[in-house]
Design an enzyme around this catalytic site. Sequence first.
Site, PDB file in Angstrom:
ATOM      1  N   CYS A  67     -33.390 -40.841  34.575  1.00 27.99           N
ATOM      2  CA  CYS A  67     -33.294 -41.479  35.899  1.00 27.99           C
ATOM      3  C   CYS A  67     -33.532 -42.979  35.804  1.00 27.99           C
ATOM      4  O   CYS A  67     -32.996 -43.753  36.579  1.00 27.99           O
ATOM      5  CB  CYS A  67     -34.282 -40.841  36.859  1.00 27.99           C
ATOM      6  SG  CYS A  67     -35.932 -40.732  36.171  1.00 27.99           S
ATOM      7  N   GLU A  96     -38.319 -37.845  44.178  1.00 30.68           N
ATOM      8  CA  GLU A  96     -38.034 -38.720  43.020  1.00 30.68           C
ATOM      9  C   GLU A  96     -36.543 -38.624  42.789  1.00 30.68           C
ATOM     10  O   GLU A  96     -36.051 -37.610  42.295  1.00 30.68           O
ATOM     11  CB  GLU A  96     -38.795 -38.228  41.785  1.00 30.68           C
ATOM     12  CG  GLU A  96     -40.295 -38.319  41.884  1.00 30.68           C
ATOM     13  CD  GLU A  96     -40.805 -39.749  41.837  1.00 30.68           C
ATOM     14  OE1 GLU A  96     -40.059 -40.666  41.450  1.00 30.68           O
ATOM     15  OE2 GLU A  96     -41.972 -39.954  42.229  1.00 30.68           O
ATOM     16  N   GLU A 114     -24.930 -44.499  40.072  1.00 27.84           N
ATOM     17  CA  GLU A 114     -25.570 -43.919  38.892  1.00 27.84           C
ATOM     18  C   GLU A 114     -24.522 -43.194  38.042  1.00 27.84           C
ATOM     19  O   GLU A 114     -23.745 -42.407  38.568  1.00 27.84           O
ATOM     20  CB  GLU A 114     -26.637 -42.926  39.371  1.00 27.84           C
ATOM     21  CG  GLU A 114     -27.528 -42.405  38.286  1.00 27.84           C
ATOM     22  CD  GLU A 114     -28.600 -41.457  38.843  1.00 27.84           C
ATOM     23  OE1 GLU A 114     -28.276 -40.616  39.699  1.00 27.84           O
ATOM     24  OE2 GLU A 114     -29.754 -41.573  38.404  1.00 27.84           O
ATOM     25  N   LYS A 153     -39.313 -24.075  41.304  1.00 31.25           N
ATOM     26  CA  LYS A 153     -37.897 -23.740  41.104  1.00 31.25           C
ATOM     27  C   LYS A 153     -37.260 -24.775  40.175  1.00 31.25           C
ATOM     28  O   LYS A 153     -36.934 -25.881  40.592  1.00 31.25           O
ATOM     29  CB  LYS A 153     -37.143 -23.736  42.443  1.00 31.25           C
ATOM     30  CG  LYS A 153     -35.762 -23.113  42.283  1.00 31.25           C
ATOM     31  CD  LYS A 153     -34.741 -23.650  43.222  1.00 31.25           C
ATOM     32  CE  LYS A 153     -34.053 -24.878  42.748  1.00 31.25           C
ATOM     33  NZ  LYS A 153     -33.267 -24.756  41.515  1.00 31.25           N
TER      34      LYS A 153
HETATM   35  P1  NAD Z   1     -29.780 -32.109  41.785  1.00 27.24           P
HETATM   36  O1  NAD Z   1     -30.148 -32.859  42.995  1.00 27.24           O
HETATM   37  O2  NAD Z   1     -28.403 -31.546  41.708  1.00 27.24           O
HETATM   38  O3  NAD Z   1     -30.758 -30.880  41.548  1.00 27.24           O
HETATM   39  C1  NAD Z   1     -32.150 -31.022  41.403  1.00 27.24           C
HETATM   40  C2  NAD Z   1     -32.812 -29.736  41.781  1.00 27.24           C
HETATM   41  O4  NAD Z   1     -32.633 -29.512  43.176  1.00 27.24           O
HETATM   42  C3  NAD Z   1     -32.252 -28.501  41.105  1.00 27.24           C
HETATM   43  O5  NAD Z   1     -33.318 -27.602  40.866  1.00 27.24           O
HETATM   44  C4  NAD Z   1     -31.302 -27.944  42.138  1.00 27.24           C
HETATM   45  O6  NAD Z   1     -31.069 -26.559  42.001  1.00 27.24           O
HETATM   46  C5  NAD Z   1     -32.034 -28.252  43.430  1.00 27.24           C
HETATM   47  N1  NAD Z   1     -31.214 -28.418  44.625  1.00 27.24           N
HETATM   48  C6  NAD Z   1     -29.915 -28.811  44.702  1.00 27.24           C
HETATM   49  N2  NAD Z   1     -29.532 -28.890  46.001  1.00 27.24           N
HETATM   50  C7  NAD Z   1     -30.613 -28.557  46.747  1.00 27.24           C
HETATM   51  C8  NAD Z   1     -30.857 -28.461  48.161  1.00 27.24           C
HETATM   52  N3  NAD Z   1     -29.902 -28.730  49.059  1.00 27.24           N
HETATM   53  N4  NAD Z   1     -32.084 -28.097  48.585  1.00 27.24           N
HETATM   54  C9  NAD Z   1     -33.064 -27.855  47.685  1.00 27.24           C
HETATM   55  N5  NAD Z   1     -32.893 -27.899  46.349  1.00 27.24           N
HETATM   56  C10 NAD Z   1     -31.681 -28.265  45.873  1.00 27.24           C
HETATM   57  O7  NAD Z   1     -30.099 -33.099  40.588  1.00 27.24           O
HETATM   58  P2  NAD Z   1     -29.818 -32.859  39.056  1.00 27.24           P
HETATM   59  O8  NAD Z   1     -28.354 -33.061  38.859  1.00 27.24           O
HETATM   60  O9  NAD Z   1     -30.466 -31.601  38.574  1.00 27.24           O
HETATM   61  O10 NAD Z   1     -30.645 -34.074  38.412  1.00 27.24           O
HETATM   62  C11 NAD Z   1     -30.113 -35.319  38.217  1.00 27.24           C
HETATM   63  C12 NAD Z   1     -30.636 -36.292  39.249  1.00 27.24           C
HETATM   64  O11 NAD Z   1     -32.055 -36.318  39.214  1.00 27.24           O
HETATM   65  C13 NAD Z   1     -30.216 -37.719  38.955  1.00 27.24           C
HETATM   66  O12 NAD Z   1     -29.803 -38.369  40.136  1.00 27.24           O
HETATM   67  C14 NAD Z   1     -31.489 -38.365  38.422  1.00 27.24           C
HETATM   68  O13 NAD Z   1     -31.545 -39.753  38.574  1.00 27.24           O
HETATM   69  C15 NAD Z   1     -32.529 -37.657  39.198  1.00 27.24           C
HETATM   70  N6  NAD Z   1     -33.821 -37.743  38.517  1.00 27.24           N
HETATM   71  C16 NAD Z   1     -34.788 -38.553  39.047  1.00 27.24           C
HETATM   72  C17 NAD Z   1     -36.023 -38.696  38.406  1.00 27.24           C
HETATM   73  C18 NAD Z   1     -37.099 -39.595  38.955  1.00 27.24           C
HETATM   74  O14 NAD Z   1     -38.215 -39.560  38.447  1.00 27.24           O
HETATM   75  N7  NAD Z   1     -36.839 -40.403  39.953  1.00 27.24           N
HETATM   76  C19 NAD Z   1     -36.270 -37.973  37.226  1.00 27.24           C
HETATM   77  C20 NAD Z   1     -35.272 -37.159  36.719  1.00 27.24           C
HETATM   78  C21 NAD Z   1     -34.049 -37.041  37.384  1.00 27.24           C
END
Ligand code: NAD
Length: 488
Positions: free
Chosen positions: A281, A247, A382, A173
Site C-alpha cells: 500500500c 487503512e 494506485e 475475515k
Molecule cells: P479489497 O478492498 O478488494 O479487499 C479487502 C478485504 O475486504 C478482503 O477481505 C475482501 O474480501 C473484503 N471486502 C471486499 N469488499 C467488501 C465489502 N463491500 N464489505 C466488506 N468487506 C469487503 O482489497 P484487496 O484487493 O484485498 O487489497 C488491496 C488494497 O488494500 C489496495 O488498495 C491497498 O493499497 C490496500 N492496502 C492498504 C494498506 C494500508 O495499510 N493502508 C495495507 C495493505 C493493503
Amino acid sequence: MIQTQLYIDGQWQSPIDQGTRAIVSPADESVIAQAAEATRADARLAIAAARRAFDGPWRQTTIRDRARLLNKIADLIDRDAEKLAHLESLNTGKTLTESRTDMGDIAATFRYFAGLVASESGAVNEAPHHVISRTLREPVGVCGLITPWNYPLLQAAWKIAPALGAGNTVVIKPSNLTPLTTHHFTQLIAELDLPPGVFNLVTGGAEVGAELAESLDVDLVSFTGGAFAGESIMKAATGNFKRIGLELGGKNPNIVFADADLDAAVDYALNAAFFHAGQVCSAGSRLMVEDSIYDAFIGRLAERLPRIVIGNGFHGETQMGPVQSAQQHEKILGMVQAGIAEGARLVHGGKRPAGDVFRKGYWLEPTLLADVTAGMKIAKEEIFGPVITAERFHSEAEALRAANDTPYGLAAAVWTRDLDKGNRMSRALRFGTVWVNDYHPYFPEAPWGGYKASGIGRELARIGLDEYTELKHSYINLAPKAMGWFGA
Ligand code: NAD
C-alpha cells in the site's frame, strides 16, 4: 492438499452450505488448498459467539492475563515461523526472505502490544475529597477485522494484537484469495485456553465482510483494503454508528532532489517500487526526480532493471515473485497500456517475462515508465504492481504541489543531503508517513495510517491500542448528601 475450516465458538466447522474455494498458487496456477468459503449465515454465527463471549467471563480478564496471552501468541508465532513463512510465500508469491521478515515483525507486534497492555493503568483525576474520579479504558466489544491479500498475516496481526489486548472479542475475515496463514494462526489460537467465542475465523468474500460491517452486534470494524470496499463499509457502519478503522490505498511519491546521495536514492527507488512486486500500500511507485539529474537517474534505473531476478519465491536467488492474482495481472498490464497511450515512454518491462517457467502464473517484468506528467492516470491512480512511473520536476515548490495533488495520503519519501529542505518537505507533505533518505521502514512503536482517502484512524503505536478502547469517566461520590435544589 491443505483444507481449511471455519473456527466459530471454539469449534472447527465447515460452512453451513459446505462452500469451498480453490486457492491457487500465483507462481504456477496450481491448486494449493481448498478453503472453507463462508456465507453471511456463518458470519452471523461467529458474531453471535463473539457477542456471548464478550458479554460473559471474558470481560473479567485482567490486563496481566491479556498481556500474557499476547506474549504466548508471539512465542507460538516464533515456534511456527518457518511454517507460516512458507504458507505466506506459497499463497502470495512473495519471496521466502520477505515472508520470514513478516513473521519476525508479527511476533514483534504481539510483544509490543503485550508491553503496552501491561502498562495500562487508567488515571485518577483531581476531584473533591469525597469523590473518586477515574478515567478508565474499556474494550469496545465485538470487533470485525477484515484483511487484504498482500500482507495477509501482518495486517491481521496489527488488528488482532490490540483488539485482544484491549479485551475485545474478535471475528476475523481474511481475503478469500489468501486465507492460509490466518488459518494456521487460528490453529495456534486453538492451542490456547481461550473461552469459546473470543476468537473466531470466517473465511469468505465481500458478503462476509459486509455482514460484519452491517451487523448491529459488531461494535467496531477495522478494515484494510481498497477504497471501493472501504466506502461501502463506512456507509454500512452507520447502522449502529460502529467504530471504524480504515487503512486504504496509496499513491506514494518518492521525491529525489539533485543534491541526494544518488547511489542510495537509485537503490532505494527500486526497493520502494519492487518490494513484494509493488503490491504494497505504501509502494513508492510514483518516482519524482529533479530535472538536472532526471536523465542520468532514469539511465541508472534502466541499467538495473534487466538484472532483477524474477522467479519463484522459494528459490534463494529470487528478488521478485509474481503478482498475486490473474485479476491484478490484467489490471496492471492495462494501467501500463493506459500510460503509454497517454504519452509515457516505456523504458523497460510492461509484459510477461519470456521463458517456459513464466508461461503459467501471474508474472510481470519490473517496469519503468518515464516522462510521466502529473495529470496522467498512472500518476494519480494506485497501480499496485511492479511499475515505476517517473516524473520530472524543476523546483521544491513544484515537487511539493505535484506530490500533494492526489486524493491519497499514505506515505511519501524525500531524498536530499540538505536536511533543512528534508525537514521542510516532511512537514509540508500531506501523508501519514514521510521518510527522508529512506524508504519502507515501519515499526510497531510508530503510528501507521493515511491522510485523506488513504483512511481513517491509525494502527500500531499507542494509538493503535487506543482505537480498540472506549474511554469511561467513572465518578464515585463517597459521601452523598441531599442537595435540596428542587421543591425542598
Ligand atoms: P479489497 O478492498 O478488494 O479487499 C479487502 C478485504 O475486504 C478482503 O477481505 C475482501 O474480501 C473484503 N471486502 C471486499 N469488499 C467488501 C465489502 N463491500 N464489505 C466488506 N468487506 C469487503 O482489497 P484487496 O484487493 O484485498 O487489497 C488491496 C488494497 O488494500 C489496495 O488498495 C491497498 O493499497 C490496500 N492496502 C492498504 C494498506 C494500508 O495499510 N493502508 C495495507 C495493505 C493493503
